[in-house]
Design an enzyme around this catalytic site. Structure first.
Site, PDB file in Angstrom:
ATOM      1  CG  ASP A   1      37.171  41.450  29.839  1.00  0.00           C
ATOM      2  OD1 ASP A   1      38.323  41.347  30.440  1.00  0.00           O
ATOM      3  OD2 ASP A   1      37.241  42.279  29.103  1.00  0.00           O
TER       4      ASP A   1
ATOM      5  CB  CYS B   1      41.790  57.089  30.751  1.00  0.00           C
ATOM      6  SG  CYS B   1      42.760  57.153  29.185  1.00  0.00           S
TER       7      CYS B   1
ATOM      8  NE  ARG C   1      -0.256   0.099   4.966  1.00  0.00           N
ATOM      9  CZ  ARG C   1      -0.585  -0.258   6.172  1.00  0.00           C
ATOM     10  NH1 ARG C   1      -1.551  -0.931   6.274  1.00  0.00           N
ATOM     11  NH2 ARG C   1       0.298  -0.261   7.242  1.00  0.00           N
TER      12      ARG C   1
ATOM     13  NE  ARG D   1      42.188  46.780  18.488  1.00  0.00           N
ATOM     14  CZ  ARG D   1      42.292  46.588  17.140  1.00  0.00           C
ATOM     15  NH1 ARG D   1      41.184  46.506  16.334  1.00  0.00           N
ATOM     16  NH2 ARG D   1      43.433  46.376  16.587  1.00  0.00           N
TER      17      ARG D   1
END
Length: 760
Positions: free
Chosen positions: A555, A624, A56, A515
């Site tokens: 991080d 900074c 079938r 970076r």
């Protein structure tokens, strides 16, 4: 009136009978083609095509091709051979539906040896091989069309190949994960032409050395009828005729489980567990009897021992006409078992499917299929039912677009009967199939997180909820080679432990100072705290060693990602995270996305200049934030006061051997040291001024302070903002992070957010 009434009656029969509708469409296509090719067809010999169907399931795929061949009497001469379970009463005597479709059956071969075990299957193949030569010699077809991966089809292909009859194999090249693969590929090796369903199946056939010129990417023929007829208005009548008047659309289950002949006892066990789960789930269920493979008799006994045929929630049947079965699958709340219909036809409707065991797990699937490969408990199957029942998924056309039959007919017309039967070969690569497993859900989905600090190297197993399941800490080596070797060793140890902790590791996330180019997984420039750590490719060696995907980021950015997934930033579209530790760093989330910048130095918050003539920073500049407010800057000021004998106050506990740190400065200020208090106020003002600059540039709705100095700075920074910021930003809140491990959690979030996109 009589002619008009007769025409109306015919049109009504076409509308309600999908076979008539399908045949009418094919007849119209044939008429158009005949107008264009009438001259050439007169001189062309008709191709004698024999279609052999065994059961079938394969008839549902072969019937559309048979209708197409029948609708082109000028090009093709159709012969039909029926064998296998079509002729067995226990399986519905399904040859009758072929006769009802108005096909003339040229030969009926009783080839099944009863017994439903391995020996009976072998004997059935042998019996078919004994009977087929006479039939094929009498019919003398130019091409024999066989389908799929059944043992009956293997007998057909073997007989035809040995009698030098060309074979067109339909649905070759697929992978299902059982003995069917071996049979399917064996038929492909015997076949001369191939009509496959998917691009991956085509690539598999090429990798099996089949000639690309003899491979047609047609799609599944059943999709031609399926996509044409599945939207029937009377679908509820069909559903109710099989399941009763009280059943509702999408509130019943279709179950169809076949034995796996290489693991019969395991198949019987899974079948029993499936029935138990269905009984517990308590939904109306239409269950079909298994096919005739070895083990089916035992499966039927299991069904009868559990009283399924008498249970009010179940309807057990041996056969359903394909057109009605389509309606039942289309509108089901779920389909369960291991039938190929679940991974193929059900995808066209978006019907949820649960595939049990190893059968079909190699096939390509849509989003609607959830695999339960290791279906060893009732609870696991029941949980899969809870996940899938009642859902709707996007409709998938992986296996066809409804135009397979025209492609196959054109392919048959192109066969050159004068060319040699011998095949040529080639050896291309083959792609792997990826599918989903229930264990991805039941196991704890986790990530390996790595935090590279100046002092320590930390690795953790982090789960989806942000819990650190296990953490490993060792001193960070000074050289690149030692550091990479230790990272990989710690990760391998963690992966071994993850198995015992029932955690599935999805990938590796790395948080590091400096970076970072996250797109390539490169550390471009490192901080002074980590030696030999510039221009370093982190992704490649870790991924190659662990065979896992790897993500890398700064991080500070990782701290922002941790807040976005697990902390105060969850659900906040725009916010800034500022890390106040040994240095000053952070991350900016804008419109729910992390800001990296054109050269990956966005959110270098510690190097915002707040004074032109301020102290020198580690970056070489002056004034900074980091030169005023970092832990290193405060430690430097504390040492200066200590050297000038201006740090210690009455009641302050300081040991002579103890190194001077920022903590001593804060302690002295709290105990009334005006010099220490002035230093801290200056540091807080510098930090607050830098954050005000951020507020005026990116205008976040929230600022989150993280790190060891966060709780000290928070009220002071909030005060500076309220005093010095523009009116429109004075109300922006400054919160202290509640996360204990922001770097590790952020590294983990890169993995978890990317690899777990499906929602259950």
């Amino acid at each position: 009136m009589n002619r008009r009434g007769g025409m109306e009656k015919y049109l009504e029969s076409v509308r309600t009978n999908p076979h008539e509708l399908y045949f009418l469409r094919m007849q119209r296509n044939r008429d158009k083609e005949r107008e264009n090719m009438e001259g050439s067809n007169q001189s062309k010999k008709r191709l004698r095509v024999c279609v052999a169907t065994c059961n079938r399931a394969d008839y549902s795929k072969l019937a559309p091709i048979m209708f197409g061949i029948k609708s082109h009497p000028d090009e093709f001469d159709l012969e039909v051979v029926v064998l296998g379970s079509h002729l067995i009463d226990d399986y519905g005597n399904t040859f009758r539906m072929i006769e009802q479709d108005d096909f003339d059956i040229g030969s009926k071969l009783h080839t099944i040896v009863r017994g439903e075990d391995e020996a009976a299957m072998v004997e059935s193949v042998g019996l078919a091989l004994v009977k087929l030569p006479d039939v094929l010699q009498r019919l003398r077809p130019d091409v024999l069309v066989v389908h799929g991966d059944r043992f009956d089809a293997l007998a057909l292909a073997t007989a035809a190949a040995l009698m030098n009859i060309r074979i067109l194999h339909v649905e070759g090249g697929e992978v299902s994960g059982t003995i069917d693969d071996s049979i399917r590929h064996a038929i492909s090796k015997l076949a001369h032409y191939h009509a496959c369903c998917t691009r991956m199946a085509e690539q598999h056939l090429i990798a099996m050395c089949e000639d690309h010129a003899r491979i047609l990417l047609a799609g599944c023929p059943s999709y031609d009828k399926l996509l044409l007829t599945h939207q029937r208005e009377d679908y509820m009548d069909i559903i109710k005729s099989w399941l009763g008047d009280n059943v509702q659309e999408c509130d019943y289950i279709v179950a169809l489980q076949h034995p796996v002949t290489t693991a019969i006892q395991h198949s019987i066990k899974i079948y029993g567990l499936m029935l138990d789960a269905l009984l517990s789930f308590n939904k109306k269920t239409l269950i079909l009897f298994p096919n005739i493979d070895a083990g089916s008799k035992e499966m039927v006994r299991v069904m009868r021992r559990k009283g399924i045929e008498q249970h009010p929630n179940f309807r057990a049947v041996k056969h359903i006409p394909f057109e009605q079965f389509i309606q039942l699958v289309c509108h089901a709340g779920c389909m369960i078992g291991n039938s190929s219909c679940g991974v193929r036809e059900a995808g066209a409707f978006g019907t949820p499917v649960i595939n049990l065991g190893t059968r079909q797990t190699g096939r390509e699937t849509g989003e609607n299929v959830l695999h339960v490969r290791d279906a060893d408990t009732h609870n696991k199957i029941y949980h899969a039912l809870e996940l899938q029942f009642g859902k709707r998924y996007p409709c998938s056309k992986i296996y066809g677009d409804g135009n397979a039959v025209p492609r196959i007919l054109k392919f048959l017309q192109s066969i050159d009967l004068d060319e040699p039967l011998q095949k040529t070969f080639c050896f291309p690569p083959v792609k792997d199939s990826i599918s989903q497993d229930i264990d991805h859900i039941l196991e704890t989905q986790s990530a390996l997180a790595i935090d590279l600090g100046g002092t320590n190297l930390r690795v953790a197993i982090v789960c989806m909820k942000g819990n650190v399941v296990k953490k490993y800490v060792l001193p960070n080596p000074k050289t690149f080679e030692d550091r990479m070797g230790l990272i990989i060793k710690m990760c391998r140890d963690a992966m071994k432990d993850a198995v015992c902790l029932n955690c599935r590791i999805l990938g590796v996330g790395v948080s590091t100072g400096g970076r970072v180019n996250p797109q390539e997984g490169l550390v471009l420039h490192s901080t002074n705290l980590i030696q030999e750590w510039s221009s370093v490719d982190l992704r490649t060696p870790i991924s190659d060693a662990l065979h896992l995907p790897v993500w890398v980021d700064n991080d500070g950015n990782c701290a922002a990602l941790a807040e976005r997934k697990f902390g105060h930033g969850k659900g906040v579209e725009n916010f800034v995270t500022v890390i106040t530790g040994t240095g000053i760093g952070g991350g900016i989330v804008h419109h729910n996305e992390l800001v990296h910048g054109s050269t990956f130095c966005a959110a270098e918050l510690g190097h915002i200049v707040v004074s032109l003539d301020g102290p020198q920073c580690s970056c070489g500049s002056h004034g900074c934030i980091e030169a005023y407010s970092s832990g290193m800057a405060l430690q430097k000021e504390a040492k200066r006061l200590h050297d000038e004998d201006l740090l210690k106050v009455e009641g302050m506990d300081m040991k002579l051997s103890e190194p001077i740190t920022a903590a001593h400065l804060i302690s002295a200020a709290r105990m009334g040291n005006s010099k220490a208090d002035a230093v801290l106020n200056k540091a807080a003002t510098a930090l607050g001024a830098g954050i005000i600059n951020i507020l005026h540039i990116v205008n976040p709705s929230l600022v989150i302070l993280s790190g060891v100095l966060a709780s000290f700075y928070q009220p002071l920074v909030q005060r500076v903002i309220s005093e010095r910021a523009l009116f429109s930003t004075k109300g922006i809140r400054v919160l202290t992070s509640d996360l204990e491990e922001p770097a590790l959690l952020g590294a983990a979030s890169m993995v978890l957010d990317y690899t777990t996109r499906r929602i259950y």
